[in-house]
Design an enzyme around this catalytic site. Structure first.
Site, PDB file in Angstrom:
ATOM      1  N   HIS A 123      25.767  19.475 -47.315  1.00 30.15           N
ATOM      2  CA  HIS A 123      25.778  20.612 -48.232  1.00 30.15           C
ATOM      3  C   HIS A 123      26.172  21.892 -47.490  1.00 30.15           C
ATOM      4  O   HIS A 123      25.382  22.823 -47.374  1.00 30.15           O
ATOM      5  CB  HIS A 123      24.410  20.781 -48.875  1.00 30.15           C
ATOM      6  CG  HIS A 123      23.974  19.609 -49.704  1.00 30.15           C
ATOM      7  ND1 HIS A 123      23.536  18.423 -49.160  1.00 30.15           N
ATOM      8  CD2 HIS A 123      23.911  19.434 -51.048  1.00 30.15           C
ATOM      9  CE1 HIS A 123      23.215  17.578 -50.128  1.00 30.15           C
ATOM     10  NE2 HIS A 123      23.439  18.161 -51.281  1.00 30.15           N
ATOM     11  N   HIS A 136      18.447  13.077 -53.814  1.00 30.53           N
ATOM     12  CA  HIS A 136      18.066  13.597 -52.493  1.00 30.53           C
ATOM     13  C   HIS A 136      17.536  15.028 -52.545  1.00 30.53           C
ATOM     14  O   HIS A 136      17.625  15.758 -51.548  1.00 30.53           O
ATOM     15  CB  HIS A 136      19.259  13.489 -51.532  1.00 30.53           C
ATOM     16  CG  HIS A 136      20.434  14.349 -51.928  1.00 30.53           C
ATOM     17  ND1 HIS A 136      21.729  14.028 -51.614  1.00 30.53           N
ATOM     18  CD2 HIS A 136      20.508  15.525 -52.605  1.00 30.53           C
ATOM     19  CE1 HIS A 136      22.544  14.959 -52.076  1.00 30.53           C
ATOM     20  NE2 HIS A 136      21.823  15.878 -52.686  1.00 30.53           N
ATOM     21  N   HIS A 187      22.450  17.198 -62.547  1.00 29.85           N
ATOM     22  CA  HIS A 187      21.947  18.533 -62.200  1.00 29.85           C
ATOM     23  C   HIS A 187      23.095  19.513 -62.035  1.00 29.85           C
ATOM     24  O   HIS A 187      24.193  19.135 -61.655  1.00 29.85           O
ATOM     25  CB  HIS A 187      21.034  18.534 -60.970  1.00 29.85           C
ATOM     26  CG  HIS A 187      21.602  18.092 -59.641  1.00 29.85           C
ATOM     27  ND1 HIS A 187      22.247  16.891 -59.433  1.00 29.85           N
ATOM     28  CD2 HIS A 187      21.569  18.696 -58.420  1.00 29.85           C
ATOM     29  CE1 HIS A 187      22.570  16.779 -58.141  1.00 29.85           C
ATOM     30  NE2 HIS A 187      22.183  17.861 -57.510  1.00 29.85           N
ATOM     31  N   GLU A 228      27.856  14.306 -57.462  1.00 33.88           N
ATOM     32  CA  GLU A 228      27.320  13.553 -56.304  1.00 33.88           C
ATOM     33  C   GLU A 228      27.242  12.056 -56.606  1.00 33.88           C
ATOM     34  O   GLU A 228      27.249  11.235 -55.689  1.00 33.88           O
ATOM     35  CB  GLU A 228      25.928  14.073 -55.924  1.00 33.88           C
ATOM     36  CG  GLU A 228      25.945  15.451 -55.275  1.00 33.88           C
ATOM     37  CD  GLU A 228      24.554  15.966 -54.900  1.00 33.88           C
ATOM     38  OE1 GLU A 228      24.488  16.915 -54.122  1.00 33.88           O
ATOM     39  OE2 GLU A 228      23.536  15.439 -55.394  1.00 33.88           O
TER      40      GLU A 228
END
Ligand code: DHB
Ligand code: FE
Length: 286
Positions: A59, A12, A196, A243
């Site tokens: 977030h 995303h 990431h 995530e």
């Protein structure tokens, strides 16, 4: 009875939203990312859901460090597009499905999962970027093709839920949807990831081998993959690689986990780089 017909998995990355919103999709760097979704945009035209149950993470946009729900279900009639610092993305507002969402909350909470019920919430890139990737760019005054139930998971502030718990939650969500008394075609989407790390000395970490092995295992043996401890995600896929536990919620809702046939892999895509992230994308059909 409502049915889960397919699950969709995708990263995303917020810069993907910016590339769409600023008309940069033709640039060579972004072309390689969006090419992986050409099939998906055609596929979803042929497999239009009535409702999307969209698992994502906030977030620190709607939830700050003041309140940190582990699992939050959006039961509102609509959800505004969040301002993450540059103004809200120019995309349609998200229409919810309060009746199905309330039914799922009822069923899943009685199945011993403690959900937070959210009647007002703005949705950030975690939710809108997957919608844009699958449905393409749309006029902000228009609407997304179907209602969306936002389901936010805390993967920002430790302690975060385990993959094992997420996988079991997916099974409870399946049971909830299948006991809804209307013949709806529901898709469940798991978003975020893949490898990431946005912070600290290892910022920029990407692990192609681990990511592809994760995709293999998610398809073939999700129950085993669900046993993976947090530390493995963080060590191998970076701090934000955590995530990926959200993908196990969507996978746990698929038919084979409840003793049905194995899903069909309609599409698989992996690409590095997009911003700081390895983009992974999968479509599984029941
Ligand atoms: C990036 C990726 C994310 O998942 C996120 O939430 C923010 C930034 C990135 O790749 O830059
Ligand atoms: Fe993220």
């Amino acid at each position: 009875m409502a049915r889960i017909t397919a699950s969709v998995y995708t990263s995303h990355v917020p810069a993907i939203g910016a590339a769409l919103d600023l008309g940069k999709t033709h640039e060579p760097y972004w072309q390689k990312v969006f090419a992986g979704y050409d099939f998906s945009k055609r596929w979803i035209q042929d497999h239009q859901p009535d409702v999307i149950f969209l698992v994502y993470n906030d977030h620190a946009t709607s939830f700050s460090l003041e309140i940190i729900p582990t699992f939050a279900i959006g039961t509102a009639a609509e959800f505004a597009v969040a301002d993450e610092g540059w103004g809200p993305r120019p995309v349609p507002m998200v229409i919810g499905h309060p009746d199905l969402a309330a039914h799922i909350a009822q069923s899943v909470i009685q199945d011993d999962f403690d959900l937070t019920i959210v009647n007002k919430m703005d949705v950030d890139h975690g939710l809108t970027v997957p919608l844009s990737l699958m449905f393409g760019q749309r006029d902000p005054q228009s609407a997304w093709p179907c209602p969306v139930i936002p389901f936010a998971v805390n993967v920002v502030q430790y302690p975060v839920p385990s993959g094992r718990r997420c996988f079991a939650l997916g099974q409870a969500i399946r049971k909830a949807i299948e006991s809804y008394d209307e013949p709806l075609n529901v898709q469940i989407w798991g978003t975020g990831g893949m490898s990431h790390q946005l912070q600290g000395p290892r910022a920029g970490l990407i692990n192609r081998e681990w990511d592809n092995r994760f995709l293999d295992r998610l398809i073939a043996d999700p129950a085993d993959l669900a046993q993976l401890p947090h530390i493995d995600y963080v060590r191998e896929a970076g701090s934000e690689g955590i995530e990926l536990v959200m993908w196990l919620i969507a996978r746990g809702a698929m038919a084979d986990v409840a003793g049905g046939p194995r899903p069909r892999v309609a599409h698989r895509f992996y690409h590095v780089p997009a911003s700081n992230t390895a983009v992974g994308h999968l479509i599984l059909e029941n």
